[in-house]
Design a protein around this motif. Structure first.
Motif, mmCIF file in Angstrom:
data_model
loop_
_atom_site.group_PDB
_atom_site.id
_atom_site.type_symbol
_atom_site.label_atom_id
_atom_site.label_comp_id
_atom_site.label_asym_id
_atom_site.label_seq_id
_atom_site.Cartn_x
_atom_site.Cartn_y
_atom_site.Cartn_z
ATOM 1 N N ALA A 146 0.841 -1.200 0.000
ATOM 2 C CA ALA A 146 0.000 0.000 0.000
ATOM 3 C C ALA A 146 0.871 1.243 0.000
ATOM 4 C CB ALA A 146 -0.927 0.011 1.212
ATOM 5 N N CYS A 147 0.258 2.342 -0.428
ATOM 6 C CA CYS A 147 0.949 3.630 -0.505
ATOM 7 C C CYS A 147 0.022 4.702 0.045
ATOM 8 C CB CYS A 147 1.274 3.916 -1.969
ATOM 9 S SG CYS A 147 2.053 5.494 -2.252
ATOM 10 N N PHE B 135 6.303 -5.391 9.842
ATOM 11 C CA PHE B 135 6.100 -4.701 8.572
ATOM 12 C C PHE B 135 7.012 -3.492 8.518
ATOM 13 C CE2 PHE B 135 3.269 -2.651 11.527
ATOM 14 C CZ PHE B 135 3.234 -1.328 11.161
ATOM 15 N N GLN B 136 7.159 -2.930 7.318
ATOM 16 C CA GLN B 136 7.989 -1.743 7.137
ATOM 17 C C GLN B 136 7.152 -0.596 6.602
ATOM 18 O OE1 GLN B 136 11.781 -2.154 5.144
ATOM 19 N NE2 GLN B 136 11.838 -4.331 5.625
ATOM 20 N N VAL B 137 7.624 0.606 6.893
ATOM 21 C CA VAL B 137 7.073 1.831 6.324
ATOM 22 C C VAL B 137 8.274 2.614 5.821
ATOM 23 C CG1 VAL B 137 5.739 3.933 6.717
ATOM 24 C CG2 VAL B 137 5.220 1.859 8.037
ATOM 25 N N THR C 200 7.128 12.791 -0.324
ATOM 26 C CA THR C 200 5.713 13.022 -0.590
ATOM 27 C C THR C 200 4.861 11.764 -0.536
ATOM 28 O OG1 THR C 200 6.014 12.762 -2.975
ATOM 29 C CG2 THR C 200 6.219 15.003 -2.060
ATOM 30 N N GLU C 201 5.461 10.612 -0.295
ATOM 31 C CA GLU C 201 4.665 9.400 -0.193
ATOM 32 C C GLU C 201 5.312 8.415 0.768
ATOM 33 O OE1 GLU C 201 5.665 6.603 -3.851
ATOM 34 O OE2 GLU C 201 5.392 8.689 -4.451
ATOM 35 N N LEU C 202 4.459 7.598 1.338
ATOM 36 C CA LEU C 202 4.884 6.535 2.241
ATOM 37 C C LEU C 202 4.429 5.213 1.634
ATOM 38 C CD1 LEU C 202 3.559 8.232 5.458
ATOM 39 C CD2 LEU C 202 5.952 7.984 4.847
ATOM 40 N N VAL C 203 5.261 4.200 1.731
ATOM 41 C CA VAL C 203 4.867 2.872 1.278
ATOM 42 C C VAL C 203 5.039 1.900 2.430
ATOM 43 C CG1 VAL C 203 5.365 3.258 -1.167
ATOM 44 C CG2 VAL C 203 7.153 2.358 0.331
ATOM 45 N N THR C 204 4.238 0.848 2.412
ATOM 46 C CA THR C 204 4.317 -0.168 3.449
ATOM 47 C C THR C 204 4.136 -1.544 2.834
ATOM 48 O OG1 THR C 204 3.452 -0.910 5.585
ATOM 49 C CG2 THR C 204 1.854 -0.011 4.033
ATOM 50 N N ASP C 205 4.621 -2.540 3.540
ATOM 51 C CA ASP C 205 4.403 -3.927 3.141
ATOM 52 C C ASP C 205 3.495 -4.633 4.139
ATOM 53 O OD1 ASP C 205 6.100 -4.194 5.302
ATOM 54 O OD2 ASP C 205 7.580 -5.410 4.260
ATOM 55 N N GLY C 206 2.784 -3.869 4.933
ATOM 56 C CA GLY C 206 1.911 -4.428 5.964
ATOM 57 C C GLY C 206 0.638 -5.041 5.408
ATOM 58 N N ASP C 207 -0.045 -5.804 6.266
ATOM 59 C CA ASP C 207 -1.338 -6.373 5.893
ATOM 60 C C ASP C 207 -2.407 -5.274 5.966
ATOM 61 O OD1 ASP C 207 -2.170 -6.105 8.600
ATOM 62 O OD2 ASP C 207 -1.580 -8.157 9.066
ATOM 63 N N HIS C 208 -3.659 -5.620 5.676
ATOM 64 C CA HIS C 208 -4.721 -4.611 5.636
ATOM 65 C C HIS C 208 -4.856 -3.840 6.944
ATOM 66 C CE1 HIS C 208 -6.084 -6.077 1.784
ATOM 67 N NE2 HIS C 208 -6.999 -5.141 1.765
ATOM 68 N N TRP D 189 -3.625 1.402 9.933
ATOM 69 C CA TRP D 189 -2.967 2.139 11.014
ATOM 70 C C TRP D 189 -1.881 3.059 10.482
ATOM 71 C CZ3 TRP D 189 -5.666 2.985 14.919
ATOM 72 C CH2 TRP D 189 -6.551 2.036 15.413
ATOM 73 N N VAL D 190 -1.157 2.628 9.465
ATOM 74 C CA VAL D 190 -0.149 3.498 8.840
ATOM 75 C C VAL D 190 -0.842 4.696 8.203
ATOM 76 C CG1 VAL D 190 1.580 3.684 7.006
ATOM 77 C CG2 VAL D 190 1.552 1.663 8.486
ATOM 78 N N ALA D 191 -1.962 4.464 7.547
ATOM 79 C CA ALA D 191 -2.704 5.555 6.904
ATOM 80 C C ALA D 191 -3.208 6.572 7.929
ATOM 81 C CB ALA D 191 -3.869 4.986 6.100
ATOM 82 N N LEU D 192 -3.758 6.090 9.038
ATOM 83 C CA LEU D 192 -4.239 7.006 10.078
ATOM 84 C C LEU D 192 -3.086 7.812 10.665
ATOM 85 C CD1 LEU D 192 -6.834 4.730 11.865
ATOM 86 C CD2 LEU D 192 -7.304 6.703 10.396
ATOM 87 N N TRP D 193 -1.953 7.153 10.890
ATOM 88 C CA TRP D 193 -0.774 7.849 11.396
ATOM 89 C C TRP D 193 -0.318 8.912 10.395
ATOM 90 C CZ3 TRP D 193 4.170 7.094 9.067
ATOM 91 C CH2 TRP D 193 5.204 7.813 9.687
ATOM 92 N N ALA D 194 -0.225 8.537 9.116
ATOM 93 C CA ALA D 194 0.231 9.475 8.086
ATOM 94 C C ALA D 194 -0.706 10.672 7.980
ATOM 95 C CB ALA D 194 0.345 8.763 6.745
ATOM 96 N N ARG D 195 -2.005 10.424 8.027
ATOM 97 C CA ARG D 195 -2.958 11.535 7.928
ATOM 98 C C ARG D 195 -2.808 12.482 9.116
ATOM 99 N NH1 ARG D 195 -4.512 15.575 7.132
ATOM 100 N NH2 ARG D 195 -6.506 16.302 6.358
#
Length: 145
Positions: A5-6, A59-61, A68-76, A81-87
């Motif tokens: 995900a990104c 997982f990694q972020v 300008t972007e974050l990528v992760t190899d995490g599960d859904h 949680w990465v998206a909420l943190w990034a926002r």
């Protein structure tokens, strides 16, 4: 790392320096370990964190070179949680959009300030085909490089 995900901002609302990314990530995930990934261009610095959660796979972020972007190899669940943190890293009233999209752009969500995990999940599943085409086009140009 296989990207699953990104999180990005097509309008530039999400923009982090490597140091700001690491500081914020290590505060959010105190058990995380910083990862410094250097690609072929020696002066371009890509940074990331590896998060090892109890009872779950790690997982990694990673932060893109331009911040300008974050990528992760995490599960859904980890992606949400990465998206909420990034926002949360983007000021509440900042102009622009922040988007979560999975690697094949079959799922995407517009992230708004104060969203809950349940709201992200619901938004992720309900995007229009037009939105999916936009996300696929962006991903084909960005994640390929």
């Amino acid at each position: 790392m296989d990207v699953t995900a990104c999180i990005y901002s097509p309008d530039g609302a999400l923009r982090l320096t490597p140091d700001a990314f690491l500081d914020a990530a290590l505060r959010w995930w105190p058990e995380a370990v910083a990862v410094d990934v250097r690609r072929r261009v020696p002066r371009s610095r890509r940074v990331g964190v590896r998060v090892g959660e109890v009872g779950r796979s790690s997982f990694q972020v990673r932060l893109s070179r331009d911040g300008t972007e974050l990528v992760t190899d995490g599960d859904h669940v980890q992606q949400i949680w990465v998206a909420l943190w990034a926002r949360a890293l983007v000021p509440y009233d900042a102009p622009g959009r922040v988007v979560l999209v999975n690697a094949d752009a079959s799922e995407a969500a517009l992230l708004t300030p104060g969203m809950t995990a349940a709201e992200v999940w619901s938004a992720w599943r309900g995007q229009t085909q037009e939105w999916q085409r936009f996300a696929r086009g962006w991903l084909s140009g960005t994640l390929a490089g």
